[in-house]
Motif scaffolding. Structure first.
Motif, PDB file in Angstrom:
ATOM      1  N   SER A  67       0.820  -1.209   0.000  1.00 39.07           N
ATOM      2  CA  SER A  67       0.000   0.000   0.000  1.00 39.07           C
ATOM      3  C   SER A  67       0.856   1.262   0.000  1.00 39.07           C
ATOM      4  N   GLN A  68       2.057   1.194   0.541  1.00 39.11           N
ATOM      5  CA  GLN A  68       2.940   2.356   0.536  1.00 39.11           C
ATOM      6  C   GLN A  68       3.614   2.546  -0.824  1.00 39.11           C
ATOM      7  N   ARG A  69       3.824   1.477  -1.553  1.00 34.03           N
ATOM      8  CA  ARG A  69       4.430   1.563  -2.882  1.00 34.03           C
ATOM      9  C   ARG A  69       3.436   2.021  -3.940  1.00 34.03           C
ATOM     10  N   ARG A  71       0.321   3.980  -4.860  1.00 38.22           N
ATOM     11  CA  ARG A  71      -0.592   5.025  -4.413  1.00 38.22           C
ATOM     12  C   ARG A  71      -1.522   5.376  -5.556  1.00 38.22           C
ATOM     13  N   PRO A  72      -2.819   5.323  -5.338  1.00 43.10           N
ATOM     14  CA  PRO A  72      -3.757   5.644  -6.414  1.00 43.10           C
ATOM     15  C   PRO A  72      -3.752   7.149  -6.699  1.00 43.10           C
TER      16      PRO A  72
END
Length: 76
Positions: A67-69, A71-72
Motif C-alpha cells: 500500500s505504501q508503494r 498510491r492511487p
C-alpha cells in the motif's frame, strides 16, 4: 483369545496417532491474544498456532509495504 488380540491391536493402532499429534502440538503451540475489535470497546480473544501468527504478521507487513508503494491517483 483371538478377540482379545484384535482388541489389543486396535488399541495400539489408535494410540499411535495421538502420540504423533502431541509431538506436533509441542512444536507448534497455540497462542491466544486479545485483539481490539473495530467498533467495540471490548477486546476479542483470538487463538492460533505460532506459525499462523507468524504468517499473519508477514502478510500484514507485505500488505503495508504494497500500500505504501502503490498510491492511487485520486482526482485526476
Amino acid at each position: 483369545m483371538i478377540v482379545s488380540m484384535l482388541a489389543a491391536s486396535l488399541l495400539l493402532v489408535q494410540g499411535a496417532p495421538a502420540a504423533a499429534k502431541t509431538e506436533v502440538a509441542d512444536k507448534d503451540p497455540v497462542i491466544c491474544k486479545n485483539e481490539a475489535a473495530p467498533g467495540s470497546r471490548l477486546p476479542k480473544k483470538v487463538c492460533a498456532t505460532k506459525s499462523e501468527w507468524e504468517r499473519r504478521k508477514q502478510e500484514d507487513r507485505d500488505n503495508l509495504e504494497k500500500s505504501q508503494r502503490v498510491r492511487p491517483m485520486i482526482g485526476q
